[in-house]
Enzyme design. Structure first.
Site, PDB file in Angstrom:
ATOM      1  N   LYS A  83       0.846  -1.186   0.000  1.00  0.00           N
ATOM      2  CA  LYS A  83       0.000   0.000   0.000  1.00  0.00           C
ATOM      3  C   LYS A  83       0.889   1.246   0.000  1.00  0.00           C
ATOM      4  CE  LYS A  83      -4.321   1.172   2.288  1.00  0.00           C
ATOM      5  NZ  LYS A  83      -4.969   1.122   3.593  1.00  0.00           N
TER       6      LYS A  83
HETATM    7  C1  E4P Z   1      -8.399   1.852   3.560  1.00  0.00           C
HETATM    8  O1  E4P Z   1      -7.536   1.187   3.044  1.00  0.00           O
HETATM    9  C2  E4P Z   1      -8.201   2.632   4.786  1.00  0.00           C
HETATM   10  O2  E4P Z   1      -7.526   1.819   5.705  1.00  0.00           O
HETATM   11  C3  E4P Z   1      -9.498   3.010   5.457  1.00  0.00           C
HETATM   12  O3  E4P Z   1     -10.622   2.670   4.679  1.00  0.00           O
HETATM   13  C4  E4P Z   1      -9.528   4.392   6.012  1.00  0.00           C
HETATM   14  O4  E4P Z   1     -10.774   4.604   6.616  1.00  0.00           O
HETATM   15  P1  E4P Z   1     -11.067   5.766   7.677  1.00  0.00           P
HETATM   16  O5  E4P Z   1     -11.302   7.031   6.911  1.00  0.00           O
HETATM   17  O6  E4P Z   1     -12.299   5.303   8.368  1.00  0.00           O
HETATM   18  O7  E4P Z   1      -9.876   5.847   8.576  1.00  0.00           O
END
Ligand code: E4P
Length: 215
Positions: A83
């Site tokens: 990522k």
């Molecule tokens: C996705 O890969 C992220 O980890 C996640 O969806 C972020 O979500 P949040 O805005 O609830 O922290």
């Protein structure tokens, strides 16, 4: 549509996996920190539990470092997806990792042009954050709709992974739009099963059945 769980909590992931809700997993540094356990060990454990893609995020912000971190993460298990945050240096790392055959998920995407750049760089998945856009009064799902349209126009292979999901409505809208993947916190997954008429109907069926049994 594939369902990923947005979590670094192995117990939660196991629970969701038992119910058939886990085609993959996304983690991020916040979720790893909340979990409080060793990062690499956690990713290895998740990868053993789940056969689908498991996103593990780099923390460097320079392309060369991101690339090296990506190589290390990719060695943890066959199903690791690296990522990478959407910054210019990140796009360079995505291109280099793609050339090595390593899958990437580009995160922190907040407009369709950023997503277009991910597709051009050869990213495997792109993560538009819908909830965080909604939080500042913008329309997260409208962004997703535009990304899907652009990817269809040019037949890009990059998968659209709807992230920062806050509730079941985001998931329903993503499914109607034809998003490839949605990543969902466990609590929201559980919320999808709920309907008051289901509970009321079940109670009625069981009450009627029990009355019959007493005759
Ligand atoms: C996705 O890969 C992220 O980890 C996640 O969806 C972020 O979500 P949040 O805005 O609830 O922290």
């Amino acid at each position: 549509m594939k369902f990923f769980i947005d979590s670094a909590d192995i117990e939660e992931i196991k629970q969701a996996n038992k119910k058939g809700w886990v085609d993959g997993v996304t983690t991020n540094p916040t979720l790893i920190a909340k979990n409080g356990r060793d990062f690499h060990q956690t990713i290895k454990e998740i990868c053993k539990e789940v056969s689908g893609p498991v996103s593990a995020e780099v923390i460097s912000t320079q392309s060369e470092e991101m690339f090296k971190e990506g190589l290390t993460l990719a060695k943890l298990a066959d199903n690791v997806v690296v990522k990478i945050p959407l910054i210019e240096e990140g796009l360079i790392a995505v291109k280099k990792l793609a050339a090595e055959g390593i899958k990437t998920n580009v995160t922190l995407v907040f407009n369709p042009l950023q997503a277009l750049l991910v597709a051009k760089a050869g990213g495997t998945m792109v993560s538009p954050f819908v909830g965080r856009l909604d939080d500042i009064g913008q329309n997260g799902m409208a962004m997703v709709e535009e990304i899907i349209q652009i990817f269809r126009n040019y037949d890009f292979a990059t998968e659209v992974l709807v992230a920062s999901v806050r509730g079941p409505l985001h998931i329903e809208q993503a499914a109607l739009m034809g998003a490839d993947i949605v990543t969902v916190p466990y609590k929201v997954m559980q919320g999808m099963t709920q309907h008051p008429l289901t509970d009321k109907g079940l109670k009625m069926f069981l009450d009627d059945w029990n009355k019959l049994g007493k005759k």
